[in-house]
Design a protein around this motif. Structure first.
Motif, PDB file in Angstrom:
ATOM      1  N   ILE A 332      44.518  62.644  81.537  1.00  0.00           N
ATOM      2  CA  ILE A 332      44.327  61.640  82.660  1.00  0.00           C
ATOM      3  C   ILE A 332      43.519  62.263  83.535  1.00  0.00           C
ATOM      4  CG2 ILE A 332      45.661  60.756  84.613  1.00  0.00           C
ATOM      5  CD1 ILE A 332      46.164  59.551  81.931  1.00  0.00           C
ATOM      6  N   ASN A 335      39.936  64.326  80.000  1.00  0.00           N
ATOM      7  CA  ASN A 335      39.363  63.785  78.879  1.00  0.00           C
ATOM      8  C   ASN A 335      39.703  62.466  78.787  1.00  0.00           C
ATOM      9  OD1 ASN A 335      39.731  67.210  78.367  1.00  0.00           O
ATOM     10  ND2 ASN A 335      37.820  66.514  77.560  1.00  0.00           N
ATOM     11  N   TYR A 336      39.298  61.363  79.526  1.00  0.00           N
ATOM     12  CA  TYR A 336      39.694  60.177  79.390  1.00  0.00           C
ATOM     13  C   TYR A 336      39.155  59.441  78.213  1.00  0.00           C
ATOM     14  CZ  TYR A 336      38.111  61.394  84.107  1.00  0.00           C
ATOM     15  OH  TYR A 336      37.907  62.160  85.054  1.00  0.00           O
ATOM     16  N   GLU A 337      38.068  60.091  77.460  1.00  0.00           N
ATOM     17  CA  GLU A 337      37.476  59.521  76.585  1.00  0.00           C
ATOM     18  C   GLU A 337      38.343  59.505  75.121  1.00  0.00           C
ATOM     19  OE1 GLU A 337      36.654  61.805  78.359  1.00  0.00           O
ATOM     20  OE2 GLU A 337      35.622  63.534  77.178  1.00  0.00           O
ATOM     21  N   LEU A 338      39.491  60.447  75.225  1.00  0.00           N
ATOM     22  CA  LEU A 338      40.128  60.530  73.989  1.00  0.00           C
ATOM     23  C   LEU A 338      41.067  59.419  73.918  1.00  0.00           C
ATOM     24  CD1 LEU A 338      38.920  63.479  73.635  1.00  0.00           C
ATOM     25  CD2 LEU A 338      41.310  64.282  73.247  1.00  0.00           C
ATOM     26  N   ILE A 339      41.297  58.672  74.940  1.00  0.00           N
ATOM     27  CA  ILE A 339      42.499  57.601  74.849  1.00  0.00           C
ATOM     28  C   ILE A 339      41.685  56.490  74.249  1.00  0.00           C
ATOM     29  CG2 ILE A 339      44.151  56.406  76.340  1.00  0.00           C
ATOM     30  CD1 ILE A 339      43.504  58.588  78.336  1.00  0.00           C
ATOM     31  N   PRO A 340      42.181  55.934  73.358  1.00  0.00           N
ATOM     32  CA  PRO A 340      41.686  54.455  72.850  1.00  0.00           C
ATOM     33  C   PRO A 340      41.673  53.513  73.974  1.00  0.00           C
ATOM     34  CG  PRO A 340      43.275  55.453  71.319  1.00  0.00           C
ATOM     35  CD  PRO A 340      43.352  56.462  72.526  1.00  0.00           C
ATOM     36  N   ILE A 341      40.688  52.698  73.884  1.00  0.00           N
ATOM     37  CA  ILE A 341      40.436  51.755  74.827  1.00  0.00           C
ATOM     38  C   ILE A 341      41.656  51.042  75.520  1.00  0.00           C
ATOM     39  CG2 ILE A 341      39.343  50.056  73.405  1.00  0.00           C
ATOM     40  CD1 ILE A 341      38.236  50.540  77.047  1.00  0.00           C
ATOM     41  N   LYS A 342      42.494  50.446  74.606  1.00  0.00           N
ATOM     42  CA  LYS A 342      43.421  49.444  74.878  1.00  0.00           C
ATOM     43  C   LYS A 342      44.372  50.276  75.683  1.00  0.00           C
ATOM     44  CE  LYS A 342      42.672  45.650  71.860  1.00  0.00           C
ATOM     45  NZ  LYS A 342      42.927  45.201  70.623  1.00  0.00           N
ATOM     46  N   PHE A 344      44.170  52.884  77.034  1.00  0.00           N
ATOM     47  CA  PHE A 344      43.296  53.526  78.396  1.00  0.00           C
ATOM     48  C   PHE A 344      43.387  52.531  79.405  1.00  0.00           C
ATOM     49  CE2 PHE A 344      39.572  53.648  80.879  1.00  0.00           C
ATOM     50  CZ  PHE A 344      39.435  54.871  81.436  1.00  0.00           C
TER      51      PHE A 344
END
Lengths: 521, 370, 366
Positions: A332, A335-342, A344
């Motif tokens: 949170i 590395n937000y980019e690791l979370i899949p978009i949905k 996220f």
């Protein structure tokens, strides 16, 4: 209530005890002030001097009918068995004549009778619950085994309940605990070494080990450590563990503490040593490796495939319990980019309502959880249930509704809690909690890098730990493939032909292939 | 021992006080999900973004911003001034590129920031837009998820049926830098709503070369060996049209088409023999036909049609002097010396090449009905 | 005299330590380096270099056999006198220190590039040195155990690459020997950077439980590194176009950038963070070797004093000077040259010298 110490066979002092008596007298001459006197009134006075303010000390004076000698019986009320004293000591001495061929012996129906002639011995034995018989004109006193302190019935151990295992747990009496283990291993190779520790109240510590299997070096090490202790008294096994641990600064338990006789027996059979501390219901098993804390006695009585699965689940749970809140923070805040978009977008939606940064949010939730757990442990069962309600409704529901904590955080915390509950060992659960907080701090500072470095330190720490000189990280590091059969999985019992190397057994063969081959005829 | 603890404590304290350089909590960040590039009438670059809006009481789920800028990095600075948090491009899902941009070379260089900043993602799909990008950006459907998610799903599912391609930035980079292949990206159009056209073919410099519709894209994917499964419909000639509802339409599924390409170099030009094996299963037949009896004929008819369509496609490619199939890779692998000579203008060399296509169709199933 | 008996390591630990040292520096950029020199034929250089490495380590083992209970400085001080031993110990210490420095600097740069761009170098250095101290201070045995755990934990990273095969163009590899043999030979030094590190034998040999297995151990570890390199290099070659691969500094990581799983996007961030384990193995071991050598030279039993000084110096030094990306590349090139000298050329010379020495002296003694 069962009382083991109560003599069940009528016994008479014979020539054997006379020999012991004479040798004791010789020793008695050398000790001067400490030794007792031949005169009964003097002894009684000395007793009063020794225990000046002890209203529970009972001194009963009477005449022995058989010989006509004056005598006194001293014991502590409550520590000794009143019935045994009345029926097996006082009654025969006061009213029975007995046989003629015994000169000095007494017709007593108690178990072992020991002659003592120093006050320090008397003090020790009177505190252990024995009653002391003084006879006028003799330079010795007799310690009668009338021990009978308050005891609890044998019940199921609360902290380590099991589905299939035995439902007997250790109790607070060392002798009974030894007996419970002996019931599992009725073999002469089960050796017992008795040690004493503690200045103010000598605690009897018994080392149980399989004589032909346990490594003498390990045994020696353990014995040395215990005998070098200099403490007032050891109240509980946990204290002993802390005092003799290899690395007391580590968050990890280095010995297994168990309340289960079957678990202790099974560890003995693997070549480990069991330490029984009198007055404490848990025993200490050493040496222990990291993986031992993920084993439960139930693993061996359920089907091997299932228990292997459960074992793997426990290791997974260990990592979840350590890392999940930290990972949440790292994801949170870094590395937000690791979370899949949905996912996220969902998290973003929830996070938008919460006023605290993720780290603070996580700390609040984790501390709340820890407090609830601690409250649940101490509260009596009927009130304890309210904790569940408070936790479930107030924390789970209201805190989210109020927008203090977001839903995902609640899920993370609940998940962590569940994960830590499935670890079978309480000490390991406790260390997991501490490490979790450290990981959260590391993650809040450096994100995933913090977690990885935290893991490096953790791994470095675990592998450098030792338990009684045996590597703690075994069988992972040092790598011992043959021990993997009972570490992360549990292979079928007939595959476990050797004892684990990490227990350093000197005789490693366990059993032959006991499974019937072929058609099973 | 206590000294060691003290040292550990000091180290931790120092680290704690000095840490957190890179921490930016999620709520302080604005995440563009879609990036749009277009040129306005004065040929100025306009950069669009769509970002999600979080909050309970906000009805609109996403927010759109458009700025004039010369580069993406500059545009980001502009976006920051419009937005609540810091702009971070790590969750961009797709990049919409307008036709007007595609008609100029050098637009690929605009995307440099994605490759240069390691924290940026290379997963966004590149989508060519037939028409102005602003139509999509300002689109708000009440009955659909927000555009970024919608496009994501659309491209994902259609590309799995070979009807378009899913070209992420990594693929685009590969196709731009590899001299033996030219880029293919998916193409959308505004037809009252988002409409998936097919694919856009670009030349070596990234300039727009041609567009392919759905069927052409399927054939392109088959030739590229990138087609797992595809649905096609052919008109079978010779079906008498007694009713307007009875046509010669035959639908089938091509699964695991196998393409073999033979390369040779003769008479100063490249020759490619392409052989396509198409196992098909019939999915729909709206006219009466005895499939079992005339299986061979039907296979031949379909093969013939497929062949013609592919040849037409290849002609189109050759005319545009591009190579979306990647025949250059074959040329390099098998005719290295000759290829090296024409490497720098491979598109031209390919336009002069001789390409033969033969299609072999096998009907592997015709469904549970006769 | 067996003075290193207390810290014996097993064969597996030996293999893991070596593998850890080798698969660190230069592993992530290897495909690009090879491609620059030999295009898609570069992978052949890996196999050639592997054979050379095995030969070189065989030579080192022949040297060490002459004095199986001592390290290289022990051996030299016996054959050539105390001061030569000390001088070589210091030289080896410097070499390992430089090795560790290059590894840790490139790790910091990777971390800064992929994970923590705004955190200053010295803070990351401090962060990395905490586990380094915790492990290196405990001695070789704990390092050996750490190596085992790290190698065990890192295996999954190779599996991820399977995903990249789906977008592979095997045509990129063909034709073989595009430009003949010369580019392959020219790429050999580039491959050597990824293989150096087996000089650890000079130090590790006396610690090995079973010294007959030293050659097996070094062969296994070199072969494993070779397979890892070959695997990653070939994947990069078939995934990236030969014209494109030069554009990326670390193709081994970039290749992962588009892999998405249902539960996690951007697998390369996880990869780089996890790869820190491998890097840490490399720098922890070489730092240990370095302080081991200096402690040996100064006749100290406890290596921890030197370790503390070294680690403190590293943090302080980084505060004043942190190499940039380009300087790192120069450092790597220099390491490559020194490495070739120390690990390939030096053992050959030494073996020849010792052989002559024995012949001459041996005759006199007899």
């Amino acid at each position: 209530m069962v009382n083991l110490c109560k003599g069940d066979v009528m016994r008479f002092l014979d020539k054997f005890s006379r020999r012991k008596y004479s040798s004791a007298r010789e020793e008695g001459r050398q000790a001067d002030q400490d030794s007792i006197s031949t005169r009964l009134p003097q002894n009684i006075e000395q007793l009063h001097n020794l225990f000046p303010e002890a209203p529970d000390l009972i001194i009963r004076e009477f005449t022995i009918k058989k010989t006509g000698e004056l005598a006194a019986l001293a014991y502590f009320k409550g520590l000794s068995d009143k019935n045994a004293i009345n029926t097996s000591v006082l009654r025969p001495l006061q009213f029975e004549i007995g046989h003629d061929n015994q000169d000095e012996g007494f017709a007593l129906s108690v178990g072992p009778i020991q002659s003592l002639n120093t006050w320090s011995d008397i003090e020790a034995s009177i505190f252990s619950g024995e009653s002391i018989l003084f006879v006028d004109g003799r330079l010795e006193a007799y310690a009668l085994d009338t021990r009978g302190w308050p005891q609890r019935a044998i019940g199921e151990p609360q902290t380590e309940s099991s589905l299939r295992g035995a439902h007997q747990g250790f109790v607070e009496t060392g002798a009974q605990n030894i007996a419970m283990i002996r019931r599992y291993i009725s073999n002469r190779e089960l050796k017992i070494k008795e040690l004493k520790a503690g200045r103010r109240g000598a605690t009897k510590i018994s080392l149980l080990y399989p004589g032909d299997v346990a490594h003498p070096e390990v045994l020696k090490e353990l014995e040395d450590r215990i005998s070098q202790l200099d403490v007032d008294v050891i109240i509980n096994t946990g204290e002993l563990a802390e005092l003799i641990e290899d690395n007391p600064y580590s968050p990890f338990p280095q010995f297994i503490l168990t309340e289960r006789p079957d678990a202790a027996a099974s560890q003995l059979l693997q070549g480990r040593i069991v330490v029984i501390v009198d007055r404490s219901p848990s025993v200490l098993v050493a040496p222990a490796g990291f993986t031992a804390f993920f084993q439960s006695i139930d693993d061996y009585s359920t089907r091997w495939l299932i228990s292997s699965f459960i074992r793997l689940l426990r290791f997974l749970a260990f990592f979840i319990a350590i890392l999940l809140p930290g990972l949440y923070i790292a994801l949170i805040s870094f590395n937000y980019e690791l979370i899949p978009i949905k996912l996220f977008l969902t998290i973003g939606d929830f996070r938008g309502r919460v006023p605290f940064p993720p780290f603070v949010e996580a700390i609040i939730m984790e501390i709340t959880l820890e407090m609830m757990r601690e409250a649940g442990v101490r509260l009596p069962a009927p009130i304890g249930q309210t904790i569940g309600i408070v936790g479930g409704i107030v924390v789970g529901e209201a805190i989210v509704q109020a927008g203090v904590i977001n839903n995902i955080m609640v899920i993370v915390v609940a998940f962590t809690a569940i994960a830590s509950f499935i670890l079978p060992n309480y000490d390991m659960v406790a260390s997991v909690r501490i490490i979790r907080f450290l990981m959260m701090i590391a993650a809040s500072m450096f994100g995933i890098v913090g977690i990885v470095v935290g893991m490096m330190i953790l791994i470095g720490h675990i592998i450098s730990l030792e338990s009684l000189g045996t590597p703690y990280g075994s069988p992972i590091a040092p790598f011992r493939l043959s021990d993997w059969k009972d570490a992360f999985v549990r292979l079928p019992l007939w595959n476990m032909k050797t004892r684990p190397i990490s227990a350093r057994a000197i005789q490693s063969k366990r059993q032959g292939s006991s499974r019937p081959k072929g058609d099973g005829k | 021992m206590s000294r060691r603890l003290l040292v550990a404590f000091i180290v931790l304290a120092v680290a704690f006080m000095t840490g957190c350089y890179d921490r930016v909590d999620m709520e302080n960040v604005a995440f563009p999900l879609t990036l749009g590039l277009d040129l306005d009438e004065k040929e100025d670059l306009i950069v669009y973004v769509i970002e999600p809006v979080f909050g309970e009481k906000i009805k609109k789920k996403s927010n759109e911003i458009a700025v004039k800028a010369q580069s993406l990095r500059q545009a980001r600075g502009e976006f920051d001034r419009y937005s609540m948090g810091v702009f971070i491009g790590r969750q961009i899902q797709q990049i919409l590129v307008g036709r007007r941009v595609l008609q100029h070379d050098g637009w690929f260089q605009l995307l440099d920031v994605f490759y240069r900043d390691a924290k940026n993602s290379l997963t966004p799909t590149v989508i060519a837009v037939d028409g102005p990008v602003s139509e999509f950006i300002s689109l708000h459907s009440e009955d659909k998820p927000i555009l970024p998610l919608f496009l994501n799903g659309m491209i994902e599912s259609k590309s799995s049926y070979s009807e378009t391609v899913k070209a992420d930035l990594q693929d685009l980079h590969h196709q731009m830098f590899e001299k033996g292949i030219t880029p293919v990206v998916s193409e959308i159009k505004y037809k009252k709503d988002v409409y998936l056209e097919g694919t856009t073919l670009l030349d070596h410099k990234g300039v727009y070369a041609a567009s392919l519709n759905k069927d052409e894209t399927i054939f392109l994917n088959i030739l590229k060996k990138k087609s797992d499964i595809a649905h096609l419909s052919f008109n079978i000639p010779g079906v008498s049209a007694e009713s307007p509802l009875v046509t010669g339409l035959l639908s089938f599924t091509v699964s695991e088409a196998d393409t073999k390409i033979k390369t040779s170099f003769r008479d100063d030009r490249f020759r490619f023999e392409i052989k396509v094996d198409m196992p098909i299963t019939l999915t729909e037949r709206v006219f009466s036909y005895h499939v079992e009896k005339n299986k061979k004929d039907l296979e031949e008819i379909i093969a013939k049609q497929a062949e013609q369509k592919m040849i037409k496609l290849i002609k189109k490619i050759q005319k545009a002097k591009i190579d979306p199939i990647g025949l250059g890779l074959y040329a390099r692998a098998y005719e290295y010396k000759s290829y090296k000579r024409v490497e720098e203008h491979w598109g031209e060399a390919l336009s002069g090449a001789e390409i033969d296509v033969t299609v072999d169709v096998t009907i592997t199933g015709s469904g549970p009905v006769r | 005299m067996k003075k290193y008996e207390f810290n014996e390591i097993t064969l597996l630990q030996f293999i893991c330590i070596n593998l850890g040292i080798q698969v660190s520096v230069g592993a992530l950029s290897l495909p690009q380096r090879l491609a620059l020199k030999a295009s898609t034929d570069g992978w052949m250089a890996i196999i050639l270099m592997w054979a050379i490495t095995i030969a070189a380590s065989w030579i080192i083992i022949q040297i060490m056999k002459k004095y199986p209970d001592g390290t290289l400085p022990d051996l030299l001080s016996r054959y050539l006198g105390k001061w030569v031993g000390k001088a070589v110990a210091l030289a080896a210490a410097l070499y390992f220190l430089y090795y560790a420095y290059v590894v840790i600097v490139s790790t910091i740069l990777y971390t800064k590039q992929w994970l923590l761009p705004r955190t200053p170098g010295e803070i990351i250095m401090l962060l990395f040195l905490i586990p380094a101290y915790a492990i290196a201070s405990k001695g070789l045995r704990v390092i050996g155990r750490y190596a085992e755990v790290v190698i065990l934990l890192s295996g999954w990273m190779l599996v991820i690459y399977m995903e990249s095969f789906r977008d592979a163009y095997w045509l990129h590899l063909r034709p073989f020997f595009k430009e003949g043999w010369y580019p392959v030979i020219a790429a050999l030094p580039e491959a050597s950077l990824s293989f150096i590190g087996f000089a650890s034998l000079f130090i590790l040999y006396p610690f090995l439980q079973n010294k007959q297995q030293a050659f097996i151990g070094i062969t296994v570890s070199s072969t494993l590194s070779m397979l890892v390199y070959l695997f990653t290099t070939i994947i990069c070659f078939v995934y990236f176009s030969p014209d494109q691969i030069m554009q990326y500094n670390d193709p081994v990581v970039t290749i992962l950038k588009v892999i998405k799983f249902r539960f996690v996007d951007r697998i390369e961030v996880l990869f780089i963070s996890f790869y820190l384990f491998m890097f840490s193995l490399s720098w922890i071991t070489t730092i240990y070797f370095s302080v081991f050598c200096t402690s040996w030279a100064l006749g100290k039993q406890d290596h921890r004093g030197h370790l503390r000084i070294l680690l403190f110096g590293a943090v302080a030094g980084t505060y004043f000077f942190m190499p940039t990306e380009q300087q790192k590349n120069q450092l790597e090139d220099l390491l490559m040259q020194i490495g070739i000298g120390f690990e390939y050329a030096f053992p050959v010379c030494l073996l020849i010298y010792l052989w002559l020495h024995e012949r001459v002296l041996g005759r006199i003694k007899r």
